[in-house]
Each structure stands twice: as structure tokens, then as C-alpha cells.
Design an enzyme around this catalytic site. Structure first.
Site, PDB file in Angstrom:
ATOM      1  CG  ASP A 131      -1.840   1.042   1.420  1.00 28.59           C
ATOM      2  OD1 ASP A 131      -3.039   0.776   1.240  1.00 28.59           O
ATOM      3  OD2 ASP A 131      -1.418   2.182   1.725  1.00 28.59           O
ATOM      4  CG  HIS A 173      -8.022  12.368  -8.183  1.00 29.49           C
ATOM      5  ND1 HIS A 173      -8.204  11.422  -9.174  1.00 29.49           N
ATOM      6  CD2 HIS A 173      -8.449  11.801  -7.029  1.00 29.49           C
ATOM      7  CE1 HIS A 173      -8.726  10.345  -8.638  1.00 29.49           C
ATOM      8  NE2 HIS A 173      -8.897  10.533  -7.343  1.00 29.49           N
ATOM      9  CD  GLU A 213      -3.824   3.975  -0.622  1.00 35.60           C
ATOM     10  OE1 GLU A 213      -4.807   3.209  -0.474  1.00 35.60           O
ATOM     11  OE2 GLU A 213      -2.990   4.212   0.272  1.00 35.60           O
ATOM     12  CG  ASN A 268      -4.923  11.892  -4.541  1.00 33.81           C
ATOM     13  OD1 ASN A 268      -4.462  11.933  -5.669  1.00 33.81           O
ATOM     14  ND2 ASN A 268      -5.576  10.844  -4.071  1.00 33.81           N
ATOM     15  CG  ASP A 290      -5.537   9.280 -11.486  1.00 36.01           C
ATOM     16  OD1 ASP A 290      -5.764   8.782 -10.368  1.00 36.01           O
ATOM     17  OD2 ASP A 290      -6.434   9.682 -12.249  1.00 36.01           O
TER      18      ASP A 290
HETATM   19  N1  GTP Z   1      -5.423   9.836  -7.550  1.00 33.99           N
HETATM   20  C1  GTP Z   1      -6.081   8.800  -7.088  1.00 33.99           C
HETATM   21  N2  GTP Z   1      -6.274   8.683  -5.767  1.00 33.99           N
HETATM   22  C2  GTP Z   1      -6.929   7.609  -5.287  1.00 33.99           C
HETATM   23  C3  GTP Z   1      -7.413   6.609  -6.148  1.00 33.99           C
HETATM   24  N3  GTP Z   1      -8.019   5.665  -5.380  1.00 33.99           N
HETATM   25  C4  GTP Z   1      -7.888   6.058  -4.097  1.00 33.99           C
HETATM   26  N4  GTP Z   1      -7.236   7.226  -4.026  1.00 33.99           N
HETATM   27  C5  GTP Z   1      -6.880   8.039  -2.863  1.00 33.99           C
HETATM   28  O1  GTP Z   1      -5.918   7.359  -2.096  1.00 33.99           O
HETATM   29  C6  GTP Z   1      -5.944   7.970  -0.796  1.00 33.99           C
HETATM   30  C7  GTP Z   1      -5.739   6.912   0.269  1.00 33.99           C
HETATM   31  O2  GTP Z   1      -5.601   7.556   1.469  1.00 33.99           O
HETATM   32  P1  GTP Z   1      -5.396   6.804   2.827  1.00 33.99           P
HETATM   33  O3  GTP Z   1      -6.244   5.559   2.842  1.00 33.99           O
HETATM   34  O4  GTP Z   1      -5.600   7.790   3.912  1.00 33.99           O
HETATM   35  O5  GTP Z   1      -3.917   6.292   2.788  1.00 33.99           O
HETATM   36  P2  GTP Z   1      -2.550   7.040   2.743  1.00 33.99           P
HETATM   37  O6  GTP Z   1      -2.702   8.503   2.622  1.00 33.99           O
HETATM   38  O7  GTP Z   1      -1.733   6.378   1.698  1.00 33.99           O
HETATM   39  O8  GTP Z   1      -1.957   6.733   4.137  1.00 33.99           O
HETATM   40  P3  GTP Z   1      -1.266   5.394   4.628  1.00 33.99           P
HETATM   41  O9  GTP Z   1      -1.813   4.266   3.844  1.00 33.99           O
HETATM   42  O10 GTP Z   1      -1.650   5.314   6.094  1.00 33.99           O
HETATM   43  O11 GTP Z   1       0.176   5.573   4.449  1.00 33.99           O
HETATM   44  C8  GTP Z   1      -7.250   8.730  -0.677  1.00 33.99           C
HETATM   45  O12 GTP Z   1      -7.001  10.114  -0.725  1.00 33.99           O
HETATM   46  C9  GTP Z   1      -8.016   8.289  -1.919  1.00 33.99           C
HETATM   47  O13 GTP Z   1      -8.865   9.304  -2.409  1.00 33.99           O
HETATM   48  C10 GTP Z   1      -7.210   6.766  -7.560  1.00 33.99           C
HETATM   49  O14 GTP Z   1      -7.601   5.960  -8.388  1.00 33.99           O
HETATM   50  N5  GTP Z   1      -6.531   7.872  -7.963  1.00 33.99           N
END
Ligand code: GTP
Length: 313
Positions: free
Chosen positions: A188, A201, A231, A196, A205
């Protein structure tokens, strides 16, 4: 012919020669009709449709007139399917064939019959089905594409969650039946939300795509790499021990950290946290392996991220 004679009598019309009448009918058909001797393959008759497309028979053999680059009877000749063991006609054989001269597809109806001189001949009636074939081929291509799309993550082109579970269950079944090890790596991206939030966004991506490409560059063709969602990614690795999976994860962890993504003049970087689980002789379920890898990954996050953690044993 009786019919032609009967018409003549009834309607008192000018004399119509039976042979001419039949020739007129055959030459008006929107289909190839030809007759070839079964023993010598000599082309005894071909209607106007055939002559206009393949030329005059001119005493030649069917394979010389109707097919390209033949130096003898065609390997797909239907003669031996038209007679039974006693050499008697078996009836009509319907088949489809792409002609080697003009590339068109035909539905062919072949039958062995007795020619007036007593010889056995093959009569074929062939209608052009190219349009139907092309439509079938287009439909088949569209079906295959839809199938691929249903299994592919649109952003990264990796397997999606659905494909991961379908392929993963197959891999586990094989591992169980061969009692070979199978390992699972989950990873992850770290603080991905910040990318983002800070760059938008679209930048996120691009990072996801770059991370997917980096991961794809590290796995074997037999490994199943997928984006499970957001992610979060997973790799199921057949015939791989825990130590081998850990090594791969370390390599991949470094590869992700080394990735620099240029986006609108900015240089973006991201790391990943990895969790590894294993079934030493393939005896675990996919759900159990995922749960263990997820737990290990959580441990890696808790220990400071950008690292690999293996399942507690
Ligand atoms: N750009 C983009 N962002 C995405 C996509 N799918 C999910 N996200 C974003 O990925 C982010 C995941 O955030 P969190 O679950 O807080 O995880 P993190 O910020 O990586 O934090 P940790 O996992 O704790 O290190 C969110 O802001 C989602 O909106 C996508 O297809 N594209």
C-alpha cells in the site's frame, strides 16, 4: 425438365430447350455451382457465378481453377466424406471455407451424385457468407475485449480485484494439488493522500501508474499482480517460499522509493509498505493469505512505513 416440358405444352409458348432452361437457371444463381469428377478432380461443370470469379474451367481440375497455389488435390477436399465404406453417396455435407483465391468465406453444400455417364462426381453449391463471417469475427473480438476489460484495472492496466480472485483461486488449487509453496505480497502506498491533496488527483493517478509499472517490472510472468483498489496492490506468487517473497518485496520496496515521477514540472516520489504471507504447501485459502498479508502490512505501516514485514509465525 418435366416441368419445362409441361409448361411448353400448357402455355403454347415458343419451344424452350430443357438444357438451355436449366443452364439459364444455374447461370442466374447468386451462388457457385460446380461439378467435379471424384476420381480425377476434372471440373465438368461450373455456372456463370463461378466462371465470372474463377475463370473458365477449360478442361482443368477443380483445385487448379478454384484454389490458389495448389499442386495437387486440396488437403481439405471433401470427397472422402461424401462416400460410405461401400463407396455409396452419404448425402449432403455442409461446411464453411475461406477461398484461397479471393479470400471470401463460403458456406458449401457438397454431395456425391451419379453423373449421366455413370461416374461418381461431387456437386458443390457455395454461397458467399463473408459479411456474416466478418460480423461474427467483429462480435468475437468485441466479446474478447469486453472480457479483458472486465478483468483489467482501467488506470494501471494491471489485473483488477475480480481477476486477482479468479486467477488466485486457480493458483491456490494448483499449489494445493502439487503441494508447492505459494506466497502473497500486499503493498500500500504511503501517505498517498498527501500527494492527491498537494498536487491534485491527476498527479495521484500518475503516481499510481508509475508504481504499477515499477511493480510489473519486478514480477515473473507466472506471478499475479493486481491493483486491489485505491493505492493497494497484491502479488500472488506460485512456487515461492516466504524467504523468496520477502526478498522480492525488499527489491520492490526499493524500486518504488527510487521512482521519480515528473508531473507538470514537479518531481513526485512515494514509498510503499509491504506485508508478506505464505502457504508452504499451498494449503491456505486466498482470503486467509490476504488477511495475514494485510496484518503484516499494517505492522510495516506501524513500524514507520517504506518497509517489508512478514507474517507472524
Ligand atoms: N489519484 C487517485 N487517488 C486515489 C485513487 N483511489 C484512491 N485514491 C486516494 O488514495 C488515498 C488513500 O488515502 P489513505 O487511505 O488515507 O492512505 P494514505 O494517505 O496512503 O496513508 P497510509 O496508507 O496510512 O500511508 C485517498 O485520498 C483516496 O482518495 C485513484 O484511483 N486515484
Amino acid at each position: 425438365m418435366e416441368c419445362v416440358r409441361a409448361m411448353k405444352g400448357k402455355q403454347n409458348s415458343p419451344a424452350v430447350d430443357g438444357f438451355q432452361a436449366v443452364s439459364t437457371i444455374l447461370d442466374s444463381l447468386d451462388a457457385l455451382v460446380y461439378v467435379a469428377a471424384m476420381d480425377s478432380h476434372e471440373l465438368l461443370f461450373m455456372n456463370e457465378y463461378g466462371r465470372s470469379k474463377w475463370g473458365e474451367a477449360g478442361g482443368r481440375k477443380c483445385w487448379q481453377v478454384l484454389q490458389a497455389d495448389q499442386s495437387g488435390p486440396c488437403t481439405f477436399c471433401t470427397n472422402n466424406q461424401l462416400l460410405d465404406e461401400q463407396g455409396q453417396p452419404t448425402g449432403v455435407l455442409v461446411w464453411e471455407f475461406q477461398n484461397t483465391v479471393n479470400g471470401h468465406w463460403y458456406q458449401c453444400r457438397d454431395q456425391a451424385i451419379r453423373w449421366p455417364d455413370g461416374r461418381l462426381v461431387r456437386i458443390e453449391i457455395a454461397t458467399d457468407i463473408t459479411d456474416r463471417k466478418q460480423m461474427e469475427q467483429q462480435l468475437e473480438a468485441a466479446r474478447r475485449e469486453a472480457e479483458i476489460r472486465a478483468d483489467t484495472d482501467a488506470l494501471t492496466d494491471l489485473n483488477n480485484r475480480r481477476a486477482f480472485f479468479n486467477l488466485g483461486r486457480q493458483v491456490l488449487r494448483q499449489a494445493q494439488s502439487s503441494a508447492t509453496p505459494v506466497s502473497l505480497v500486499m503493498f500500500d502506498l504511503d501517505h498517498f493522500k498527501q500527494i492527491n491533496d498537494e498536487y491534485g488527483h491527476a498527479a495521484g493517478d500518475e503516481v499510481l501508474k508509475a508504481m504499477a509499472t515499477a511493480a510489473a517490472g519486478q514480477v515473473r510472468a507466472t506471478d499475479i499482480l493486481a491493483r486491489l483498489g485505491g493505492e493497494e496492490f497484491a502479488i500472488l506468487m506460485p512456487q515461492t517460499t516466504l524467504q523468496q517473497a520477502e526478498k522480492l518485496s525488499e527489491r520492490l520496496c526499493q524500486a518504488l522509493a527510487a521512482c521519480v515521477i515528473s508531473f507538470e514540472g514537479k518531481q513526485l516520489q512515494c514509498t510503499g509498505s509491504f506485508g508478506v504471507s505464505t502457504a508452504s504447501s499451498g494449503e491456505a485459502s486466498l482470503d486467509a493469505l490476504l488477511a495475514q498479508a494485510d496484518k503484516a502490512m499494517f505492522k510495516a505501516k506501524g513500524a514507520g512505513r517504506n518497509r517489508v514485514s512478514i507474517v507472524d509465525r
